[in-house]
Design a protein around this motif. Structure first.
Motif, PDB file in Angstrom:
ATOM      1  N   ARG A 156       0.827  -1.138   0.290  1.00  0.00           N
ATOM      2  CA  ARG A 156      -0.163   0.174   0.056  1.00  0.00           C
ATOM      3  C   ARG A 156       0.971   1.877  -0.249  1.00  0.00           C
ATOM      4  N   ARG A 157       2.176   1.447   0.971  1.00  0.00           N
ATOM      5  CA  ARG A 157       3.101   2.551   1.022  1.00  0.00           C
ATOM      6  C   ARG A 157       3.771   2.532  -0.498  1.00  0.00           C
ATOM      7  N   GLN A 158       3.620   1.314  -0.910  1.00  0.00           N
ATOM      8  CA  GLN A 158       4.910   1.694  -2.308  1.00  0.00           C
ATOM      9  C   GLN A 158       3.725   1.982  -3.560  1.00  0.00           C
ATOM     10  N   ARG A 159       2.491   1.641  -3.131  1.00  0.00           N
ATOM     11  CA  ARG A 159       1.754   2.697  -4.213  1.00  0.00           C
ATOM     12  C   ARG A 159       1.190   3.444  -4.258  1.00  0.00           C
ATOM     13  N   GLU A 160       1.113   4.139  -2.626  1.00  0.00           N
ATOM     14  CA  GLU A 160       1.003   5.944  -2.255  1.00  0.00           C
ATOM     15  C   GLU A 160       2.393   6.470  -2.472  1.00  0.00           C
ATOM     16  N   HIS A 188      11.599   3.242  -0.687  1.00  0.00           N
ATOM     17  CA  HIS A 188      10.357   2.627  -0.814  1.00  0.00           C
ATOM     18  C   HIS A 188      10.346   3.410  -2.572  1.00  0.00           C
ATOM     19  N   ARG A 189      11.132   4.202  -2.738  1.00  0.00           N
ATOM     20  CA  ARG A 189      11.726   4.968  -4.939  1.00  0.00           C
ATOM     21  C   ARG A 189      12.497   3.344  -4.942  1.00  0.00           C
ATOM     22  N   GLN A 190      13.388   2.943  -3.871  1.00  0.00           N
ATOM     23  CA  GLN A 190      14.499   2.265  -4.751  1.00  0.00           C
ATOM     24  C   GLN A 190      13.838   1.307  -4.642  1.00  0.00           C
ATOM     25  N   ALA A 191      12.870   0.511  -3.710  1.00  0.00           N
ATOM     26  CA  ALA A 191      11.974  -0.840  -4.082  1.00  0.00           C
ATOM     27  C   ALA A 191      11.243  -0.858  -5.433  1.00  0.00           C
ATOM     28  N   LEU A 192      10.836   0.045  -5.343  1.00  0.00           N
ATOM     29  CA  LEU A 192       9.715   0.447  -7.080  1.00  0.00           C
ATOM     30  C   LEU A 192      10.891   0.148  -7.646  1.00  0.00           C
ATOM     31  N   LEU A 193      11.827   0.766  -8.234  1.00  0.00           N
ATOM     32  CA  LEU A 193      12.821   0.853  -9.092  1.00  0.00           C
ATOM     33  C   LEU A 193      13.110  -0.850  -9.698  1.00  0.00           C
ATOM     34  N   LEU A 196      10.704  -3.060 -10.602  1.00  0.00           N
ATOM     35  CA  LEU A 196      10.328  -2.430 -12.363  1.00  0.00           C
ATOM     36  C   LEU A 196      11.799  -3.151 -12.878  1.00  0.00           C
ATOM     37  N   GLY A 197      12.802  -3.044 -12.235  1.00  0.00           N
ATOM     38  CA  GLY A 197      14.194  -3.265 -13.293  1.00  0.00           C
ATOM     39  C   GLY A 197      13.891  -1.695 -14.246  1.00  0.00           C
ATOM     40  N   VAL A 198      13.705  -0.849 -13.527  1.00  0.00           N
ATOM     41  CA  VAL A 198      14.137   0.727 -13.951  1.00  0.00           C
ATOM     42  C   VAL A 198      15.668   0.691 -13.405  1.00  0.00           C
ATOM     43  N   HIS A 199      15.591   1.969 -14.025  1.00  0.00           N
ATOM     44  CA  HIS A 199      17.264   2.762 -12.877  1.00  0.00           C
ATOM     45  C   HIS A 199      16.939   4.185 -12.930  1.00  0.00           C
ATOM     46  N   SER A 200      15.830   5.107 -13.019  1.00  0.00           N
ATOM     47  CA  SER A 200      15.732   6.447 -13.502  1.00  0.00           C
ATOM     48  C   SER A 200      13.362   6.511 -12.507  1.00  0.00           C
ATOM     49  N   GLY A 201      13.747   8.151 -12.632  1.00  0.00           N
ATOM     50  CA  GLY A 201      12.754   7.511 -11.532  1.00  0.00           C
ATOM     51  C   GLY A 201      11.316   7.820 -12.851  1.00  0.00           C
ATOM     52  N   VAL A 202      11.880   9.509 -14.219  1.00  0.00           N
ATOM     53  CA  VAL A 202      10.741   9.186 -15.145  1.00  0.00           C
ATOM     54  C   VAL A 202      10.452   7.383 -16.072  1.00  0.00           C
ATOM     55  N   ALA A 203      11.762   6.930 -16.452  1.00  0.00           N
ATOM     56  CA  ALA A 203      10.995   5.369 -16.233  1.00  0.00           C
ATOM     57  C   ALA A 203      10.678   4.378 -15.241  1.00  0.00           C
ATOM     58  N   LEU A 204      10.607   4.639 -14.106  1.00  0.00           N
ATOM     59  CA  LEU A 204       9.631   4.085 -13.360  1.00  0.00           C
ATOM     60  C   LEU A 204       7.879   4.086 -13.658  1.00  0.00           C
ATOM     61  N   ALA A 222       8.269  14.070 -16.195  1.00  0.00           N
ATOM     62  CA  ALA A 222       9.664  13.937 -16.393  1.00  0.00           C
ATOM     63  C   ALA A 222      10.417  14.897 -16.069  1.00  0.00           C
ATOM     64  N   VAL A 223      10.473  16.730 -16.205  1.00  0.00           N
ATOM     65  CA  VAL A 223      11.051  17.780 -15.843  1.00  0.00           C
ATOM     66  C   VAL A 223      11.116  17.288 -14.240  1.00  0.00           C
ATOM     67  N   HIS A 224      10.134  16.975 -13.402  1.00  0.00           N
ATOM     68  CA  HIS A 224      10.499  17.442 -11.984  1.00  0.00           C
ATOM     69  C   HIS A 224      11.124  16.204 -11.074  1.00  0.00           C
ATOM     70  N   LEU A 225      11.348  14.856 -11.574  1.00  0.00           N
ATOM     71  CA  LEU A 225      11.521  13.574 -11.653  1.00  0.00           C
ATOM     72  C   LEU A 225      13.349  13.892 -12.128  1.00  0.00           C
ATOM     73  N   GLU A 226      13.220  14.351 -13.158  1.00  0.00           N
ATOM     74  CA  GLU A 226      14.561  14.166 -13.797  1.00  0.00           C
ATOM     75  C   GLU A 226      15.823  14.799 -13.009  1.00  0.00           C
ATOM     76  N   ASP A 227      15.500  16.547 -12.859  1.00  0.00           N
ATOM     77  CA  ASP A 227      15.948  16.994 -11.652  1.00  0.00           C
ATOM     78  C   ASP A 227      16.344  16.943 -10.058  1.00  0.00           C
ATOM     79  N   GLU A 228      15.849  15.708  -9.802  1.00  0.00           N
ATOM     80  CA  GLU A 228      15.700  14.648  -8.568  1.00  0.00           C
ATOM     81  C   GLU A 228      15.933  13.649  -8.936  1.00  0.00           C
ATOM     82  N   PRO A 229      17.137  13.108  -9.376  1.00  0.00           N
ATOM     83  CA  PRO A 229      17.797  11.729  -9.431  1.00  0.00           C
ATOM     84  C   PRO A 229      16.848  10.692  -8.484  1.00  0.00           C
ATOM     85  N   CYS A 230      16.722  10.067  -9.529  1.00  0.00           N
ATOM     86  CA  CYS A 230      16.356   8.336  -7.738  1.00  0.00           C
ATOM     87  C   CYS A 230      17.793   8.224  -7.011  1.00  0.00           C
TER      88      CYS A 230
END
Length: 231
Positions: A156-160, A188-193, A196-204, A222-230
Motif C-alpha cells: 500500500r505504501r509503495q503504491r502511495e 520505497h522508491r528504490q524498492a520500486l525501481l 520494475l527493473g528500471v533506473h530512473s524515476g521517469v522510467a519507473l 518528466a522535468v521534476h523527476l529528472e531534476d531529482e535523480p533517484c
C-alpha cells in the motif's frame, strides 16, 4: 449478463473469442491459430474497443495483451469488472515477472499465459477459464510460489509513493504528505525501481503506467523527476 456469459461458455463446444492486441500481425496469427477451436475470433487493437466489445455481449472469452492504448489492458479490465462484466479473461503477454502476473490476477484476470508458450498451453488455458477455473502457465506458477511476497505486488505504501511521484511531487513533498521520513520515501522508491527493473524515476512511472500498475497520469512529471535523480 455475466451469468449468461458463464453459462454459455460452459455449455458451448466452441467459444466466441474477443482478441485484443495492438500488433495486427500477431493478432491475425493468433486468430488463425484458434480458428478451429472457436466459433469466431473478433479482433480489436485498443483497450477502448475491447471494453465496448465486451460490454456489447456475444463474447464468451477475452484474450488480451497487457500493453494497449489509450490505457493498459489491466486498467480496462478493472473497468469491466467494476461494471459487472464477468466474461473470463486470459492475459497473453511477454511479461512473466511475478509482480505483473499478480497485478493482472488482482485486476480480475482468470488466466495468464506467456506468448512464448505453446499453442497447446493456450488451448488448455482457454478450456480452463471457460469452465470457471483459473490458469497460470506452469513456469509462472513456479516463480510465483518461489517469490517472496514483497516481490510480486506493490505494498500500500509503495503504491502511495509511486502515485505521488506520478503527480510530480518531490521526495520532501511526498514525505510530508504521507507523514513519513525522506529516507523512508527513498527506500520505497528504490524498492520500486528494483521491482520494475528500471533506473530512473521517469522510467519507473512510464513502465508502471504502461503495465497498468498505476493509472495514466495527466501530469507532466518528466522535468521534476529528472531534476531529482533517484538514489
Amino acid at each position: 449478463m455475466s451469468g449468461e456469459h458463464t453459462k454459455v461458455a460452459k455449455g458451448r463446444r466452441k467459444l466466441r473469442v474477443l482478441l485484443a492486441d495492438e500488433h495486427r500481425c500477431v493478432a491475425e496469427g493468433l486468430a488463425g491459430l484458434m480458428a478451429r477451436r472457436t466459433d469466431f475470433v473478433r479482433i480489436v487493437h485498443d483497450s477502448e474497443a475491447m471494453v465496448l466489445a465486451a460490454l456489447a455481449g456475444d463474447i464468451d472469452l477475452i484474450i488480451t495483451d497487457i500493453a494497449m492504448s489509450p490505457v493498459s489492458a489491466l486498467q480496462a479490465l478493472r473497468r469491466l469488472r467494476r461494471q459487472g462484466c464477468a466474461i473470463p479473461v486470459i492475459v497473453l503477454s511477454t511479461h512473466g515477472e511475478p509482480l505483473i502476473v499478480r497485478e493482472a490476477m488482482m485486476a480480475g484476470a482468470n488466466g495468464y499465459v506467456l506468448k512464448q508458450s505453446t499453442s497447446d498451453e493456450l488451448y488448455s488455458a482457454m478450456a480452463a477459464v471457460a469452465a470457471g477455473n483459473q490458469f497460470v502457465s506452469p513456469e509462472l506458477m513456479a516463480s510465483l510460489l518461489q517469490a517472496p511476497e514483497a516481490t510480486y505486488r506493490f505494498t500500500r505504501r509503495q503504491r502511495e509513493v509511486i502515485e505521488c511521484m506520478a503527480r510530480g511531487q518531490r521526495t520532501s513533498e511526498i514525505a510530508s504528505e504521507l507523514g513519513i521520513s525522506v529516507r523512508t520515501v527513498e527506500s520505497h522508491r528504490q524498492a520500486l525501481l528494483d521491482l520494475l527493473g528500471v533506473h530512473s524515476g521517469v522510467a519507473l512511472i512510464r513502465e508502471a503506467e504502461r503495465l497498468g500498475l498505476i493509472p495514466l497520469s495527466p501530469y507532466d512529471t518528466a522535468v521534476h523527476l529528472e531534476d531529482e535523480p533517484c538514489p
